[in-house]
Write a protein that holds these residues in place. Structure first.
Motif, PDB file in Angstrom:
ATOM      1  N   PHE A  40       0.823  -1.205   0.000  1.00 38.26           N
ATOM      2  CA  PHE A  40       0.000   0.000   0.000  1.00 38.26           C
ATOM      3  C   PHE A  40       0.858   1.256   0.000  1.00 38.26           C
ATOM      4  N   THR A  41       1.940   1.246   0.791  1.00 35.83           N
ATOM      5  CA  THR A  41       2.817   2.413   0.841  1.00 35.83           C
ATOM      6  C   THR A  41       3.408   2.704  -0.534  1.00 35.83           C
ATOM      7  N   ALA A  42       3.814   1.651  -1.234  1.00 34.99           N
ATOM      8  CA  ALA A  42       4.358   1.834  -2.586  1.00 34.99           C
ATOM      9  C   ALA A  42       3.288   2.406  -3.516  1.00 34.99           C
ATOM     10  N   LEU A  43       2.068   1.896  -3.395  1.00 35.55           N
ATOM     11  CA  LEU A  43       0.975   2.366  -4.253  1.00 35.55           C
ATOM     12  C   LEU A  43       0.642   3.831  -3.962  1.00 35.55           C
ATOM     13  N   ALA A  44       0.543   4.178  -2.676  1.00 37.09           N
ATOM     14  CA  ALA A  44       0.213   5.556  -2.308  1.00 37.09           C
ATOM     15  C   ALA A  44       1.333   6.523  -2.699  1.00 37.09           C
ATOM     16  N   THR A  45       2.584   6.081  -2.544  1.00 31.02           N
ATOM     17  CA  THR A  45       3.707   6.939  -2.908  1.00 31.02           C
ATOM     18  C   THR A  45       3.770   7.140  -4.418  1.00 31.02           C
ATOM     19  N   ALA A  46       3.489   6.075  -5.164  1.00 32.37           N
ATOM     20  CA  ALA A  46       3.447   6.198  -6.621  1.00 32.37           C
ATOM     21  C   ALA A  46       2.324   7.152  -7.042  1.00 32.37           C
ATOM     22  N   SER A  47       1.204   7.115  -6.322  1.00 30.10           N
ATOM     23  CA  SER A  47       0.103   8.044  -6.608  1.00 30.10           C
ATOM     24  C   SER A  47       0.545   9.484  -6.377  1.00 30.10           C
ATOM     25  N   THR A  48       1.304   9.680  -5.303  1.00 25.73           N
ATOM     26  CA  THR A  48       1.813  11.017  -5.013  1.00 25.73           C
ATOM     27  C   THR A  48       2.780  11.475  -6.087  1.00 25.73           C
ATOM     28  N   LEU A  49       3.618  10.549  -6.549  1.00 24.73           N
ATOM     29  CA  LEU A  49       4.570  10.878  -7.610  1.00 24.73           C
ATOM     30  C   LEU A  49       3.831  11.340  -8.859  1.00 24.73           C
ATOM     31  N   LEU A  50       2.749  10.632  -9.188  1.00 24.26           N
ATOM     32  CA  LEU A  50       1.946  11.013 -10.344  1.00 24.26           C
ATOM     33  C   LEU A  50       1.356  12.414 -10.156  1.00 24.26           C
TER      34      LEU A  50
END
Length: 203
Positions: free
Chosen positions: A81-91
């Protein structure tokens, strides 16, 4: 204490250092001060009402991401989840770095999980702190101190970046910094959350 807890060469101390660094990377963009508002008004020519709507959208996405976060953590685990949320932030920050309003809004909508990106680091800091015998009150105080420092340093850094960037035709420079910080957090996350307690997965 986040950086000095435990034995000098203990795995717990190393983990706490990584978690503190991860928390700092994910929290820093929250303290842009008025830069985002100034950018929206000066570069996108938004009215005060439109700026308010933009910030309302960001606030609502934060609520939604935290609500969805609990279910996703049970499904993909804390690290996933942390990877997914961080990738969302990157986007999100890539969209803002484009300096195009429509692109920024589209990326913000797709990256709605971004506001929940701090859940992994804060959850792990609590569990690792307990392992190291750090009282929860002290741990909360240490996190508050970290936030206090970021609140002071953040607006200074972002303000200086905006002024300097605008003078050379790169007014979105603060968002470019956020892209770099978020990319660093995405790379650091798996290492910081690699401890046994990080896998509160699929409970």
């Amino acid at each position: 204490r986040l950086l000095t807890a435990g034995e000098p060469k203990s795995a717990g101390r190393r983990t706490m250092r990584l978690l503190a660094a991860l928390a700092a990377l994910t929290l820093f963009p929250l303290f842009m001060g008025d830069v985002l508002q100034v950018f929206a008004v000066s570069q996108w020519a938004l009215t005060n009402a439109q700026v308010s709507s933009l910030f309302s959208f960001i606030a609502v996405s934060g609520v939604v991401s935290n609500l969805v976060g609990g279910a996703l953590i049970r499904t993909v685990g804390l690290r996933g989840f942390t990877a997914l949320a961080t990738a969302s932030t990157l986007l999100l920050w890539v969209g803002f770095s484009s300096a195009r309003l429509k692109v920024a809004l589209a990326c913000a909508a797709v990256g709605f999980l971004g506001p929940a990106r701090t859940l992994g680091a804060t959850t792990m800091m609590t569990s690792e702190g307990a392992k190291l015998g750090i009282p929860q009150g002290q741990l909360s105080g240490d996190r508050a101190n970290l936030v206090a420092w970021l609140k002071v340093v953040g607006p200074l850094v972002y303000g200086a970046l905006y002024v300097r960037g605008a003078s050379v035709g790169l007014s979105q420079a603060p968002f470019v910094l956020n892209v770099a910080l978020t990319a660093a957090a995405l790379a650091l996350g798996p290492f910081a959350l690699a401890g046994g307690s990080a896998d509160q997965e699929k409970r």
